[in-house]
Design an enzyme around this catalytic site. Structure first.
Site, mmCIF file in Angstrom:
data_model
loop_
_atom_site.group_PDB
_atom_site.id
_atom_site.type_symbol
_atom_site.label_atom_id
_atom_site.label_comp_id
_atom_site.label_asym_id
_atom_site.label_seq_id
_atom_site.Cartn_x
_atom_site.Cartn_y
_atom_site.Cartn_z
ATOM 1 N N ARG A 110 -3.822 16.863 11.222
ATOM 2 C CA ARG A 110 -3.026 16.297 10.533
ATOM 3 C C ARG A 110 -1.540 16.324 11.223
ATOM 4 O O ARG A 110 -0.949 17.308 11.378
ATOM 5 C CB ARG A 110 -2.772 16.677 9.144
ATOM 6 C CG ARG A 110 -1.665 15.834 8.583
ATOM 7 C CD ARG A 110 -1.768 16.409 6.871
ATOM 8 N NE ARG A 110 -0.496 15.727 6.389
ATOM 9 C CZ ARG A 110 0.522 16.364 5.712
ATOM 10 N NH1 ARG A 110 0.535 17.634 5.395
ATOM 11 N NH2 ARG A 110 1.644 15.585 5.147
ATOM 12 N N HIS A 117 7.029 11.903 7.458
ATOM 13 C CA HIS A 117 7.278 13.353 7.014
ATOM 14 C C HIS A 117 8.777 13.750 7.205
ATOM 15 O O HIS A 117 9.232 14.622 7.966
ATOM 16 C CB HIS A 117 6.264 14.131 7.923
ATOM 17 C CG HIS A 117 6.200 15.667 7.396
ATOM 18 N ND1 HIS A 117 4.877 16.016 7.147
ATOM 19 C CD2 HIS A 117 7.004 16.693 7.183
ATOM 20 C CE1 HIS A 117 4.967 17.301 6.744
ATOM 21 N NE2 HIS A 117 6.185 17.847 6.729
ATOM 22 N N GLU A 155 5.297 14.791 0.562
ATOM 23 C CA GLU A 155 5.993 15.307 -0.410
ATOM 24 C C GLU A 155 7.266 14.658 -0.831
ATOM 25 O O GLU A 155 8.344 15.170 -0.698
ATOM 26 C CB GLU A 155 6.284 16.866 0.010
ATOM 27 C CG GLU A 155 5.206 17.578 0.288
ATOM 28 C CD GLU A 155 5.800 18.960 0.781
ATOM 29 O OE1 GLU A 155 6.562 19.274 0.970
ATOM 30 O OE2 GLU A 155 4.678 20.036 0.964
ATOM 31 N N ASN A 200 -0.315 19.385 -1.297
ATOM 32 C CA ASN A 200 0.238 20.528 -0.338
ATOM 33 C C ASN A 200 0.276 21.842 -1.371
ATOM 34 O O ASN A 200 1.094 21.550 -2.282
ATOM 35 C CB ASN A 200 1.519 20.176 0.427
ATOM 36 C CG ASN A 200 1.108 19.043 1.423
ATOM 37 O OD1 ASN A 200 0.212 18.652 1.704
ATOM 38 N ND2 ASN A 200 2.388 18.757 1.806
ATOM 39 N N TYR A 231 1.365 25.957 -2.027
ATOM 40 C CA TYR A 231 1.597 27.203 -1.593
ATOM 41 C C TYR A 231 1.846 28.485 -2.329
ATOM 42 O O TYR A 231 1.621 29.368 -2.014
ATOM 43 C CB TYR A 231 3.326 27.003 -0.799
ATOM 44 C CG TYR A 231 3.082 26.047 0.692
ATOM 45 C CD1 TYR A 231 2.679 26.899 1.667
ATOM 46 C CD2 TYR A 231 3.272 24.807 0.519
ATOM 47 C CE1 TYR A 231 2.586 26.135 2.794
ATOM 48 C CE2 TYR A 231 3.048 23.883 1.663
ATOM 49 C CZ TYR A 231 2.763 24.905 2.954
ATOM 50 O OH TYR A 231 2.703 23.989 4.247
ATOM 51 N N GLU A 258 -2.019 20.750 2.918
ATOM 52 C CA GLU A 258 -1.170 22.059 3.585
ATOM 53 C C GLU A 258 -1.572 23.103 2.621
ATOM 54 O O GLU A 258 -1.608 23.024 1.406
ATOM 55 C CB GLU A 258 0.271 21.853 3.559
ATOM 56 C CG GLU A 258 0.946 20.718 4.620
ATOM 57 C CD GLU A 258 2.330 20.412 4.358
ATOM 58 O OE1 GLU A 258 2.894 21.480 3.841
ATOM 59 O OE2 GLU A 258 2.552 19.570 4.871
HETATM 60 C C1 PNW Z 1 6.230 21.666 3.217
HETATM 61 N N1 PNW Z 1 9.218 23.838 -2.181
HETATM 62 O O1 PNW Z 1 7.377 21.889 2.806
HETATM 63 C C2 PNW Z 1 6.247 20.809 4.368
HETATM 64 O O2 PNW Z 1 5.346 19.695 4.097
HETATM 65 C C3 PNW Z 1 6.390 21.235 5.654
HETATM 66 O O3 PNW Z 1 6.968 20.646 6.719
HETATM 67 C C4 PNW Z 1 6.913 22.602 5.564
HETATM 68 O O4 PNW Z 1 7.075 23.250 7.002
HETATM 69 C C5 PNW Z 1 6.055 23.520 4.822
HETATM 70 O O5 PNW Z 1 5.825 23.104 3.691
HETATM 71 C C6 PNW Z 1 6.374 25.033 4.674
HETATM 72 O O6 PNW Z 1 7.664 25.141 4.171
HETATM 73 C C7 PNW Z 1 7.967 22.431 1.533
HETATM 74 O O7 PNW Z 1 10.350 24.222 -2.226
HETATM 75 C C8 PNW Z 1 9.262 22.575 1.333
HETATM 76 O O8 PNW Z 1 8.336 23.921 -3.104
HETATM 77 C C9 PNW Z 1 9.649 23.011 0.021
HETATM 78 C C10 PNW Z 1 8.951 23.174 -0.817
HETATM 79 C C11 PNW Z 1 7.514 22.949 -0.919
HETATM 80 C C12 PNW Z 1 7.190 22.535 0.556
#
Ligand code: PNW
Length: 459
Positions: A75, A119, A165, A294, A296, A367
């Site tokens: 991707r 993006h 996002e 995505n 995290y 992601e």
């Molecule tokens: C994503 N939050 O960013 C992006 O899609 C990527 O480009 C980035 O490198 C990756 O995650 C790691 O940060 C985010 O605040 C940025 O929840 C901020 C948030 C979530 C995703």
């Protein structure tokens, strides 16, 4: 040991601004991120991505990295300003040729291209001349750009992600102001979010009506969502956790899958939340073939009084107060160098929440990954924390698939260390270590580990 489904898609993700460099080359126009990073005070250590990983010149080498990992899918994103230097009007042939070569080479190596159209690197002229995502006309500019990409690459690209996002673009760009265009407003995030949805809707309509029958591809949005666990058993905290998910994911996924904003947003935001026209709804509702996620991290959620202002919330560590939810973490939770909590069970709960709320869509985790303090010792990067992270999240994923949730693929963020937005080069997410002076790529231990998992198709 648990097997993954036979046709499970294993991949890795990147994005144009974070890896390409070549910021003034090949006829490319400037993007908002080019401008933002060159504005003093915006990015940690004044880091810029003028060169980044220099993928613009080293892409052939990077495809070898992908080949060595054994991924089935890659991707990446297209820089709108490489295709259209001002975002509208003139097309830059060199930009089309760059991505065309990249796509051909991926396919030659049996790697499926998964292409994100936007993006975050909006052509700067669209921001300066046209107010970017605040202008309803942006939906037409985006659909025009998307059409050019479907025309140029759609014979070979079968998986399209219109937007990465939209929550991050809206909230970090227009409420918190730490991302482009760096604005701090209580109304603009919802206008930007609304126009992002409208832009996706128009692009998806173009694909549906003019390309899908011949090209037979799929289209979706990659939405970000973390899990929200109620802090207590109190009904008001359970409701707060639900509301937090609605303000984070429901904001975008409800219109896409149900055709309207979540009730909680309509209620709390009143006139600040724009209204869709019938034409918008026709474009947006049901426009995604698959669900891109995505993911995290996880936070506790608890209810806070309606009278709490954004300023109060910032003072107690909150981000964006319109949902009237206070987010906290357990101090014993393991954290990444982004300060994000490592909670694999939150991933499982979120996937089940999505499955249930959106009527069992096919989900692709576009992601997931971890930032670590990686260091090179004797040509090796021993990133055991990242291996533990990926292991625990994938074990959770396999249990969720076992329970019937239709997760069809998984992409690690990221192929290699890259420009991490406001954090510059201080955060490393890659399976490959990048030395930003020599641009050398070194496989981390996690790369070898991921390759094994892909090969065995089990965790
Ligand atoms: C994503 N939050 O960013 C992006 O899609 C990527 O480009 C980035 O490198 C990756 O995650 C790691 O940060 C985010 O605040 C940025 O929840 C901020 C948030 C979530 C995703």
């Amino acid at each position: 040991m648990a097997k993954f489904p036979k046709d499970f898609i294993w991949g890795v993700s990147t994005s144009a601004y974070q890896i390409e460099g070549g910021w003034l080359e090949g006829g490319k126009g400037l993007s908002t991120w080019d401008v933002f990073t060159h504005t003093p005070g915006k990015i940690l250590n004044e880091d810029k991505a003028d060169v980044a990983c220099d993928h613009y010149h080293l892409y052939e080498e990077d495809i070898i990295l992908l080949k060595n990992l054994g991924v089935k899918a890659y991707r990446f994103s297209i820089a709108w300003a490489r295709i259209m230097p001002t975002g509208y009007g003139e097309i830059n042939k060199e930009g089309i040729e760059f991505y065309s070569k990249l796509i051909d080479l991926l396919i030659e190596n049996n790697i499926e291209p998964w292409v994100t159209l936007h993006h975050w690197d909006l052509p700067s002229a669209l921001e300066l001349e046209k107010d970017g995502w605040l202008n309803p006309a942006i939906a037409d500019y985006f659909a025009e750009y998307a059409k050019i990409c479907f025309e140029a690459f759609g014979d070979r690209v079968k998986n399209w992600i219109t937007l990465n996002e939209p929550w991050v673009i809206s909230v970090l760009g227009y409420s918190v102001g730490i991302f482009t265009p760096g604005r701090v407003s209580t109304t603009e995030p919802y206008i930007a979010g609304h126009n992002l949805l409208r832009a996706h809707g128009k692009a998806a309509k173009v694909y549906r009506e003019q390309f899908k029958a011949i090209q037979k591809g799929r289209i979706c949005v990659a939405n970000n969502c973390d899990w929200r666990e109620p802090k207590t058993e109190l009904a008001e905290d359970k409701a707060a956790a639900e509301r937090s998910l609605e303000f984070l994911l429901g904001w975008f996924a409800d219109p896409l899958f149900k055709g309207h904003y979540p009730e909680s947003m309509v209620e709390k935001l009143g006139d600040r939340l724009p209204k869709f026209t019938e034409e918008d709804i026709a474009n947006i509702k049901g426009s995604c073939d698959i669900f891109g996620l995505n993911h995290y991290s996880t936070m506790y959620a608890q209810n806070i009084p309606e009278t709490t202002t954004n300023a109060d919330l910032h003072a107690i560590g909150g981000l964006h107060g319109d949902d009237e939810v206070l987010l906290t973490a357990d101090e014993n939770w393991k954290k990444t160098t982004m300060d994000w909590n490592v909670i694999p069970w939150g991933f499982g709960k979120l996937l089940k929440w999505i499955d249930n709320r959106y009527d069992h869509p096919e989900i692709y985790v576009t992601e997931n990954g971890m930032s670590c303090n990686d260091i090179v010792v004797n040509e090796k990067v021993n990133d055991t924390d990242r291996i533990d992270f990926l292991h625990s999240y994938l074990a959770e994923l396999s249990r969720v698939i076992e329970s019937g949730v239709k997760v069809k693929g998984y992409f690690v963020w990221s192929l290699m260390d890259n420009f991490e937005w406001a954090s510059g080069y201080s955060k490393r997410f890659g399976l490959y270590y990048v030395d930003f002076n020599t641009l050398e790529r070194i496989p981390k231990e996690s790369a070898k580990w991921y390759k094994e998992i892909i090969l065995k198709n089990e965790i």
